[in-house]
Design a protein around this motif. Structure first.
Motif, PDB file in Angstrom:
ATOM      1  N   GLU A   4      -9.886 -29.214 -33.761  1.00  0.00           N
ATOM      2  CA  GLU A   4      -8.871 -29.359 -34.810  1.00  0.00           C
ATOM      3  C   GLU A   4      -9.254 -30.402 -35.858  1.00  0.00           C
ATOM      4  O   GLU A   4      -9.020 -30.217 -37.040  1.00  0.00           O
ATOM      5  N   ARG A   5      -9.864 -31.463 -35.424  1.00  0.00           N
ATOM      6  CA  ARG A   5     -10.276 -32.519 -36.355  1.00  0.00           C
ATOM      7  C   ARG A   5     -11.323 -31.992 -37.331  1.00  0.00           C
ATOM      8  O   ARG A   5     -11.280 -32.266 -38.519  1.00  0.00           O
ATOM      9  N   ARG A   8      -9.686 -29.787 -40.042  1.00  0.00           N
ATOM     10  CA  ARG A   8      -9.088 -30.617 -41.097  1.00  0.00           C
ATOM     11  C   ARG A   8     -10.165 -31.237 -41.978  1.00  0.00           C
ATOM     12  O   ARG A   8     -10.019 -31.307 -43.193  1.00  0.00           O
ATOM     13  N   GLN A  12     -10.533 -30.795 -45.973  1.00  0.00           N
ATOM     14  CA  GLN A  12     -10.576 -31.950 -46.875  1.00  0.00           C
ATOM     15  C   GLN A  12     -11.838 -31.946 -47.725  1.00  0.00           C
ATOM     16  O   GLN A  12     -11.779 -32.217 -48.921  1.00  0.00           O
ATOM     17  N   GLU A  17      -5.544 -30.467 -48.820  1.00  0.00           N
ATOM     18  CA  GLU A  17      -4.844 -31.454 -48.007  1.00  0.00           C
ATOM     19  C   GLU A  17      -4.239 -30.753 -46.792  1.00  0.00           C
ATOM     20  O   GLU A  17      -3.103 -30.280 -46.840  1.00  0.00           O
ATOM     21  N   PRO A  18      -5.000 -30.660 -45.678  1.00  0.00           N
ATOM     22  CA  PRO A  18      -4.524 -29.937 -44.500  1.00  0.00           C
ATOM     23  C   PRO A  18      -3.347 -30.639 -43.829  1.00  0.00           C
ATOM     24  O   PRO A  18      -3.279 -31.865 -43.791  1.00  0.00           O
ATOM     25  N   GLU A  20      -1.426 -31.533 -40.481  1.00  0.00           N
ATOM     26  CA  GLU A  20      -1.789 -31.712 -39.082  1.00  0.00           C
ATOM     27  C   GLU A  20      -0.945 -30.808 -38.182  1.00  0.00           C
ATOM     28  O   GLU A  20       0.260 -30.665 -38.371  1.00  0.00           O
ATOM     29  N   CYS A  23      -2.507 -25.202 -37.679  1.00  0.00           N
ATOM     30  CA  CYS A  23      -3.604 -24.249 -37.721  1.00  0.00           C
ATOM     31  C   CYS A  23      -3.571 -23.415 -36.449  1.00  0.00           C
ATOM     32  O   CYS A  23      -3.262 -23.910 -35.373  1.00  0.00           O
ATOM     33  N   GLN A  53      -5.358 -22.336 -41.658  1.00  0.00           N
ATOM     34  CA  GLN A  53      -4.962 -23.738 -41.802  1.00  0.00           C
ATOM     35  C   GLN A  53      -3.956 -23.847 -42.936  1.00  0.00           C
ATOM     36  O   GLN A  53      -4.242 -23.449 -44.058  1.00  0.00           O
ATOM     37  N   CYS A  55      -2.117 -25.988 -45.618  1.00  0.00           N
ATOM     38  CA  CYS A  55      -2.374 -27.218 -46.371  1.00  0.00           C
ATOM     39  C   CYS A  55      -1.129 -27.553 -47.180  1.00  0.00           C
ATOM     40  O   CYS A  55      -0.131 -26.829 -47.134  1.00  0.00           O
TER      41      CYS A  55
END
Length: 156
Positions: A4-5, A8, A12, A17-18, A20, A23, A53, A55
């Motif tokens: 997940e990180r 994102r 970015q 701007e994802p 959190e 997704c 995702q 955003c």
């Protein structure tokens, strides 16, 4: 496996701007039963799965590499929220069909329901080990679908 990180981070780096925890794993939804059968057998040869995702101002789809379970950096679809008129959700056996109505066309996606995600492809692609087992698709499913449903003006 996508983490997940990293999703994102890709968003970015692409200038978005994802949000959190917003997704999930999706793929194009088949139109009918024949299409479902063809899609099932084709899935053994090619990977059509993507990460959807959400955003701040748009939805983006990142495809998985067909040879690995890693995520490709290039977004295959960018859909600004301003173009979305409404979103419909419908259960279809073990999946949920997401139909995104825009002014020009409909985007139909399917996502594997969270109850069996640990034993299906979404679980394979969304599993990460971060001090313990984590299936982010399963964890994000309810909140992401709820947020998607709120998009648009409600006019199909």
């Amino acid at each position: 496996m996508a983490n997940e990180r990293k999703i994102r981070q890709f968003a970015q780096e692409a200038g978005y701007e994802p949000l959190e925890g917003c997704c999930i794993i999706v793929k194009p939804a088949p139109d009918n039963l024949s299409d479902k059968i063809v899609s099932f057998f084709r899935s053994f040869v090619e990977c059509s799965m993507c990460v959807l995702q959400m955003c701040k101002n748009e939805l983006i789809l990142f495809p998985f590499d067909p040879m690995w379970t890693s995520l490709r950096r290039d977004a295959s679809l960018i859909l600004p929220y301003g173009e979305i008129r409404s979103v419909e959700l419908a259960d279809d056996l073990l999946n949920t069909i997401i139909t995104i109505h825009t002014g020009e066309a409909d985007v139909r996606l399917t996502t594997q329901q969270k109850a069996l995600s640990d034993w299906r492809m979404s679980g394979l692609h969304a599993t990460q080990y971060a001090g313990g087992y984590k299936n982010w698709h399963k964890e994000n499913m309810e909140g992401t679908l709820k947020a998607l449903k709120k998009l648009g003006s409600g006019c199909p």
